[in-house]
Structures are given as C-alpha cells and as structure tokens.
Design a protein around this motif. Structure first.
Motif, mmCIF file in Angstrom:
data_model
loop_
_atom_site.group_PDB
_atom_site.id
_atom_site.type_symbol
_atom_site.label_atom_id
_atom_site.label_comp_id
_atom_site.label_asym_id
_atom_site.label_seq_id
_atom_site.Cartn_x
_atom_site.Cartn_y
_atom_site.Cartn_z
ATOM 1 N N VAL A 1 -10.355 27.866 88.291
ATOM 2 C CA VAL A 1 -10.252 28.055 86.842
ATOM 3 C C VAL A 1 -10.857 29.395 86.415
ATOM 4 O O VAL A 1 -10.174 30.242 85.840
ATOM 5 C CB VAL A 1 -10.916 26.868 86.103
ATOM 6 C CG1 VAL A 1 -10.896 27.100 84.587
ATOM 7 C CG2 VAL A 1 -10.222 25.564 86.452
ATOM 8 N N ASP A 2 -12.137 29.595 86.708
ATOM 9 C CA ASP A 2 -12.818 30.803 86.237
ATOM 10 C C ASP A 2 -12.309 32.069 86.914
ATOM 11 O O ASP A 2 -12.122 33.097 86.272
ATOM 12 C CB ASP A 2 -14.334 30.687 86.435
ATOM 13 C CG ASP A 2 -14.939 29.525 85.682
ATOM 14 O OD1 ASP A 2 -14.322 29.049 84.698
ATOM 15 O OD2 ASP A 2 -16.033 29.073 86.075
ATOM 16 N N PHE A 3 -12.080 32.012 88.229
ATOM 17 C CA PHE A 3 -11.655 33.204 88.951
ATOM 18 C C PHE A 3 -10.136 33.387 88.932
ATOM 19 O O PHE A 3 -9.635 34.402 88.425
ATOM 20 C CB PHE A 3 -12.168 33.152 90.393
ATOM 21 C CG PHE A 3 -11.763 34.332 91.242
ATOM 22 C CD1 PHE A 3 -11.993 35.638 90.831
ATOM 23 C CD2 PHE A 3 -11.143 34.134 92.467
ATOM 24 C CE1 PHE A 3 -11.618 36.718 91.611
ATOM 25 C CE2 PHE A 3 -10.764 35.205 93.259
ATOM 26 C CZ PHE A 3 -11.005 36.504 92.837
ATOM 27 N N LEU A 4 -9.379 32.409 89.435
ATOM 28 C CA LEU A 4 -7.929 32.584 89.546
ATOM 29 C C LEU A 4 -7.181 32.407 88.228
ATOM 30 O O LEU A 4 -6.054 32.871 88.093
ATOM 31 C CB LEU A 4 -7.348 31.622 90.586
ATOM 32 C CG LEU A 4 -7.758 31.859 92.039
ATOM 33 C CD1 LEU A 4 -7.045 30.865 92.944
ATOM 34 C CD2 LEU A 4 -7.484 33.282 92.484
ATOM 35 N N GLY A 5 -7.760 31.699 87.262
ATOM 36 C CA GLY A 5 -7.102 31.542 85.963
ATOM 37 C C GLY A 5 -6.232 30.310 85.832
ATOM 38 O O GLY A 5 -5.447 30.207 84.887
ATOM 39 N N PHE A 6 -6.338 29.362 86.762
ATOM 40 C CA PHE A 6 -5.620 28.098 86.624
ATOM 41 C C PHE A 6 -6.258 27.299 85.488
ATOM 42 O O PHE A 6 -7.400 27.557 85.098
ATOM 43 C CB PHE A 6 -5.714 27.280 87.920
ATOM 44 C CG PHE A 6 -4.780 27.720 89.008
ATOM 45 C CD1 PHE A 6 -3.696 26.934 89.375
ATOM 46 C CD2 PHE A 6 -4.985 28.910 89.694
ATOM 47 C CE1 PHE A 6 -2.835 27.327 90.389
ATOM 48 C CE2 PHE A 6 -4.132 29.314 90.711
ATOM 49 C CZ PHE A 6 -3.056 28.524 91.057
ATOM 50 N N LYS A 7 -5.526 26.317 84.978
ATOM 51 C CA LYS A 7 -6.097 25.407 83.982
ATOM 52 C C LYS A 7 -6.112 24.007 84.570
ATOM 53 O O LYS A 7 -5.268 23.648 85.400
ATOM 54 C CB LYS A 7 -5.332 25.447 82.666
ATOM 55 C CG LYS A 7 -3.929 24.898 82.713
ATOM 56 C CD LYS A 7 -3.243 25.014 81.347
ATOM 57 C CE LYS A 7 -1.818 24.549 81.392
ATOM 58 N NZ LYS A 7 -1.634 23.120 81.341
ATOM 59 N N VAL A 8 -7.085 23.219 84.141
ATOM 60 C CA VAL A 8 -7.160 21.823 84.580
ATOM 61 C C VAL A 8 -6.228 21.017 83.692
ATOM 62 O O VAL A 8 -6.381 20.997 82.476
ATOM 63 C CB VAL A 8 -8.601 21.282 84.486
ATOM 64 C CG1 VAL A 8 -8.639 19.796 84.818
ATOM 65 C CG2 VAL A 8 -9.536 22.072 85.400
ATOM 66 N N ASP A 9 -5.241 20.357 84.306
ATOM 67 C CA ASP A 9 -4.290 19.527 83.565
ATOM 68 C C ASP A 9 -4.833 18.117 83.361
ATOM 69 O O ASP A 9 -4.655 17.533 82.308
ATOM 70 C CB ASP A 9 -2.951 19.458 84.297
ATOM 71 C CG ASP A 9 -2.295 20.823 84.409
ATOM 72 O OD1 ASP A 9 -2.388 21.613 83.459
ATOM 73 O OD2 ASP A 9 -1.699 21.102 85.469
ATOM 74 N N TRP A 10 -5.447 17.578 84.394
ATOM 75 C CA TRP A 10 -6.073 16.259 84.308
ATOM 76 C C TRP A 10 -7.009 16.055 85.488
ATOM 77 O O TRP A 10 -6.928 16.766 86.492
ATOM 78 C CB TRP A 10 -5.045 15.129 84.227
ATOM 79 C CG TRP A 10 -3.958 15.159 85.257
ATOM 80 C CD1 TRP A 10 -2.685 15.641 85.085
ATOM 81 C CD2 TRP A 10 -4.028 14.704 86.619
ATOM 82 N NE1 TRP A 10 -1.971 15.511 86.253
ATOM 83 C CE2 TRP A 10 -2.768 14.927 87.212
ATOM 84 C CE3 TRP A 10 -5.023 14.126 87.394
ATOM 85 C CZ2 TRP A 10 -2.486 14.610 88.532
ATOM 86 C CZ3 TRP A 10 -4.750 13.800 88.718
ATOM 87 C CH2 TRP A 10 -3.490 14.044 89.267
ATOM 88 N N GLN A 11 -7.921 15.091 85.309
ATOM 89 C CA GLN A 11 -8.876 14.727 86.353
ATOM 90 C C GLN A 11 -8.924 13.202 86.456
ATOM 91 O O GLN A 11 -8.729 12.516 85.450
ATOM 92 C CB GLN A 11 -10.274 15.217 86.014
ATOM 93 C CG GLN A 11 -10.388 16.706 85.845
ATOM 94 C CD GLN A 11 -11.821 17.130 85.570
ATOM 95 O OE1 GLN A 11 -12.765 16.599 86.130
ATOM 96 N NE2 GLN A 11 -11.980 18.111 84.689
ATOM 97 N N HIS A 12 -9.222 12.683 87.648
ATOM 98 C CA HIS A 12 -9.327 11.238 87.815
ATOM 99 C C HIS A 12 -10.434 10.893 88.803
ATOM 100 O O HIS A 12 -10.571 11.528 89.843
ATOM 101 C CB HIS A 12 -8.012 10.649 88.337
ATOM 102 C CG HIS A 12 -8.109 9.176 88.591
ATOM 103 N ND1 HIS A 12 -8.405 8.663 89.823
ATOM 104 C CD2 HIS A 12 -7.987 8.123 87.756
ATOM 105 C CE1 HIS A 12 -8.446 7.342 89.745
ATOM 106 N NE2 HIS A 12 -8.192 6.991 88.503
#
Length: 119
Positions: free
Chosen positions: A23-34
């Motif tokens: 998230v912080d480095f590559l720029g992905f976003k978290v869509d969901w967590q379980h």
C-alpha cells in the motif's frame, strides 16, 4: 471454453510490513480483509488498476517465494515514483531483456517477487 482472470495468492508473514510494502510503497489499495476471529491469520485483497492480488497469512494457502509477472504501462514513470519514496528495502531498476521487454523486479518482505513487464 472460457477462462477468466487469474488472482494469485501470495504468502505473507507480517501484516504491517506487507501493508507498508503493497500500500504505502507500491500504491495498491486494500479492497477487503478477512479474519475468522481476532488473533487469526489475515487474508486480504489488494489492487492497483486491473491488477488484483490476494495476500494470506494462512500456512496452507501457498508457499513463500512465488513470482508474479504483471503487465504494465508507464513503467519508467512508476519506477521514478517508487524511487522518490526512498523505501528502505527496495530501489528498483528497469532491465531491458533479450526478449524485447522492459522489466522491473521487486521482492516483497516475504520473499515473493513481483515483475512489472512493459512491452
């Protein structure tokens, strides 16, 4: 016969380090967590554009050390964005390959390798 998109599952060992990287480095976003319950392993989905990855702390889901090739456009601009973040654990370069692609390889904190491919 029709096949749909593939969503790789990558093994992670440290939630905080994985989120810092993806998230912080590559720029992905978290869509969901379980999690099945508190203090259970995390399973989550991250995405960046059309690229979707599942990250899992579950022991039986996958083995660490996988490699994933991700089609990319604008690789040089993305590389410059990453270098500007001055992430302590990765300073990615771009390689011109004999098979006429440009590739940027980065390993995550769990030893999985992401290869961003242009061309």
């Amino acid at each position: 016969m029709h096949l749909g998109k593939v969503v790789p599952i990558l093994r992670i060992f440290d939630e905080a380090k994985a989120l810092e990287f993806y998230v912080d480095f590559l720029g992905f976003k978290v869509d969901w967590q379980h999690r099945f319950e508190a203090n259970f392993p995390l399973y989550l989905q991250v995405s960046f554009g059309e690229c979707v990855l599942h990250l899992s702390e579950h022991h039986g889901d996958c083995s660490p050390g996988a490699a994933v090739r991700i089609q990319a456009q604008g690789l040089e601009a993305y590389q410059q964005q990453l270098l500007a973040k001055d992430y302590r654990y990765a300073k990615p370069g771009i390689e011109e390959t004999p098979w006429e692609t440009r590739e940027m390889s980065i390993s995550d904190p769990s030893g999985n390798r992401l290869v961003f491919v242009e061309g």
